[in-house]
Write an enzyme that holds these catalytic residues in place. Structure first.
Site, short mmCIF file in Angstrom:
data_model
loop_
_atom_site.label_atom_id
_atom_site.label_comp_id
_atom_site.label_asym_id
_atom_site.label_seq_id
_atom_site.Cartn_x
_atom_site.Cartn_y
_atom_site.Cartn_z
N TYR A 35 43.76 59.02 33.72
CA TYR A 35 43.98 57.81 32.92
C TYR A 35 43.31 57.82 31.54
CZ TYR A 35 39.57 56.68 35.34
OH TYR A 35 38.30 56.74 35.84
N HIS A 63 34.03 57.64 37.75
CA HIS A 63 33.40 56.44 38.32
C HIS A 63 32.63 56.79 39.59
CE1 HIS A 63 32.87 52.23 39.41
NE2 HIS A 63 33.25 52.56 40.63
N ARG A 100 31.38 55.53 29.61
CA ARG A 100 31.13 56.17 30.92
C ARG A 100 31.53 57.64 30.81
NH1 ARG A 100 35.21 54.75 35.00
NH2 ARG A 100 35.86 56.88 34.61
C1 TPP Z 1 34.38 42.01 43.99
C2 TPP Z 1 34.67 43.47 43.88
N1 TPP Z 1 35.89 43.90 43.51
C3 TPP Z 1 36.18 45.21 43.41
C4 TPP Z 1 35.19 46.14 43.68
C5 TPP Z 1 35.51 47.63 43.53
N2 TPP Z 1 34.87 48.16 42.33
C6 TPP Z 1 33.72 48.85 42.40
S1 TPP Z 1 33.16 49.30 40.91
C7 TPP Z 1 34.49 48.59 40.12
C8 TPP Z 1 34.62 48.64 38.62
C9 TPP Z 1 33.44 48.05 37.95
O1 TPP Z 1 33.57 48.16 36.57
P1 TPP Z 1 32.49 47.62 35.57
O2 TPP Z 1 32.10 46.22 35.93
O3 TPP Z 1 33.02 47.82 34.21
O4 TPP Z 1 31.21 48.51 35.85
P2 TPP Z 1 30.99 50.10 35.71
O5 TPP Z 1 31.18 50.65 37.10
O6 TPP Z 1 31.96 50.64 34.71
O7 TPP Z 1 29.57 50.20 35.24
C10 TPP Z 1 35.35 48.01 41.05
C11 TPP Z 1 36.61 47.31 40.71
C12 TPP Z 1 33.91 45.67 44.07
N3 TPP Z 1 32.90 46.50 44.33
N4 TPP Z 1 33.67 44.33 44.16
#
Ligand code: TPP
Length: 263
Positions: free
Chosen positions: A174, A165, A161
């Site tokens: 971090y 975010h 990434r």
């Molecule tokens: C069930 C749930 N828990 C927490 C969140 C908050 N949240 C949004 S994006 C994210 C991280 C997602 O990481 P990843 O699956 O690695 O995908 P990336 O965004 O890195 O593509 C979190 C914890 C959410 N949207 N839904």
């Protein structure tokens, strides 16, 4: 995937105005809306794949998820059910090393995400996610397997990434600048561009046309988001079930009454 299916950047940007469907014509374009609750869509994907299987359709459902999403219970259920039913489904995990501030090594104790496929009884393939052609090759292979009735595949695409975010995230809190630099050298877009340049496909003229089109699309999307109408808050309740239940109808009336009082 959205762009390839003809969903415009403007439609995608509508998501950020809170439209329930993200502006997508998902039935016509065979694209599901973006699922904000992480990993819920993996189960929807298996459901869609099982439906296609029962209807005898020649389609494959692809669920795109992140490394963080692989730790959710929904992903486990989806992968297990897909493997048991041999659903024509592909799980494409974009392992970009970070789930907001959580590094991938805190996500699982398995040797890799792809290795977990064995536990479900499906093939797991790790691919260089910054190599466009390699990704295409493994996806084509997984889709062919699904179409041949051989069931799902788990693909782990290793990538990074590059940015924050979201606009409210500060990754410098971090992760190190050195780590970002290291990955920048392997950037998927510049690598593919070099490949296309060497193949004589990407020329100065193509570059200029693409840059102009990109600037136009981005400007259109920005304007659409800023000037688009506010979504109807009542719509929140309309698509939970095929027909609204009496309890949801009562909640909808209550919300609209309260909002009318505030106005
Ligand atoms: C069930 C749930 N828990 C927490 C969140 C908050 N949240 C949004 S994006 C994210 C991280 C997602 O990481 P990843 O699956 O690695 O995908 P990336 O965004 O890195 O593509 C979190 C914890 C959410 N949207 N839904």
């Amino acid at each position: 995937a959205f762009l390839v299916r003809g969903i415009t950047p403007t439609q995608m940007a509508a998501m950020w105005r809170g439209t329930w469907h993200g502006g997508l014509e998902f039935t016509e374009k065979c694209c599901a809306p973006i699922a904000i609750p992480i990993a819920t869509h993996t189960l929807h994907a298996v459901g869609a794949a099982m439906a296609a299987q029962r209807l005898g359709e020649d389609s494959v459902t692809v669920a795109f998820l992140g490394d963080g999403a692989t730790s959710e219970g929904d992903t486990h259920e989806a992968m297990n059910l897909a493997a048991v039913t041999k659903a024509p489904c592909v799980f494409y995990v974009q392992n970009n090393q970070w789930a907001i501030s959580v590094p991938v090594h805190r996500q699982h104790a398995a040797p890799s995400i792809a290795a977990r496929a064995a536990g479900y009884g499906m093939p797991g393939i790790m691919v260089d996610g910054n190599d466009v052609l390699a990704c295409h090759a493994v996806m084509a292979e997984a889709a062919a397997r699904a179409r041949a009735g051989e069931g799902p595949t788990l693909i782990e695409a290793i990538t990074y990434r590059m940015g924050p975010h979201t606009t409210s995230d500060d990754p410098s809190r971090y992760r190190s600048a050195e780590e970002v630099e290291e990955w920048a050298a392997r950037d998927a877009i510049s690598r593919y561009r070099t490949y296309l340049e060497r193949a004589g496909v990407w020329t100065e003229r193509v570059e200029q046309r693409a840059a102009a089109r990109s600037a136009r699309l981005r400007a259109e999307a920005r304007t659409a988001v800023i000037e688009g109408p506010d979504p109807d808050p009542g719509e929140l309740f309309d698509h939970v079930y095929a027909e609204i239940t009496p309890a949801l109808a009562a909640q909808k009336r209550q919300l609209l009454t309260e909002l009318a009082k505030e106005a």
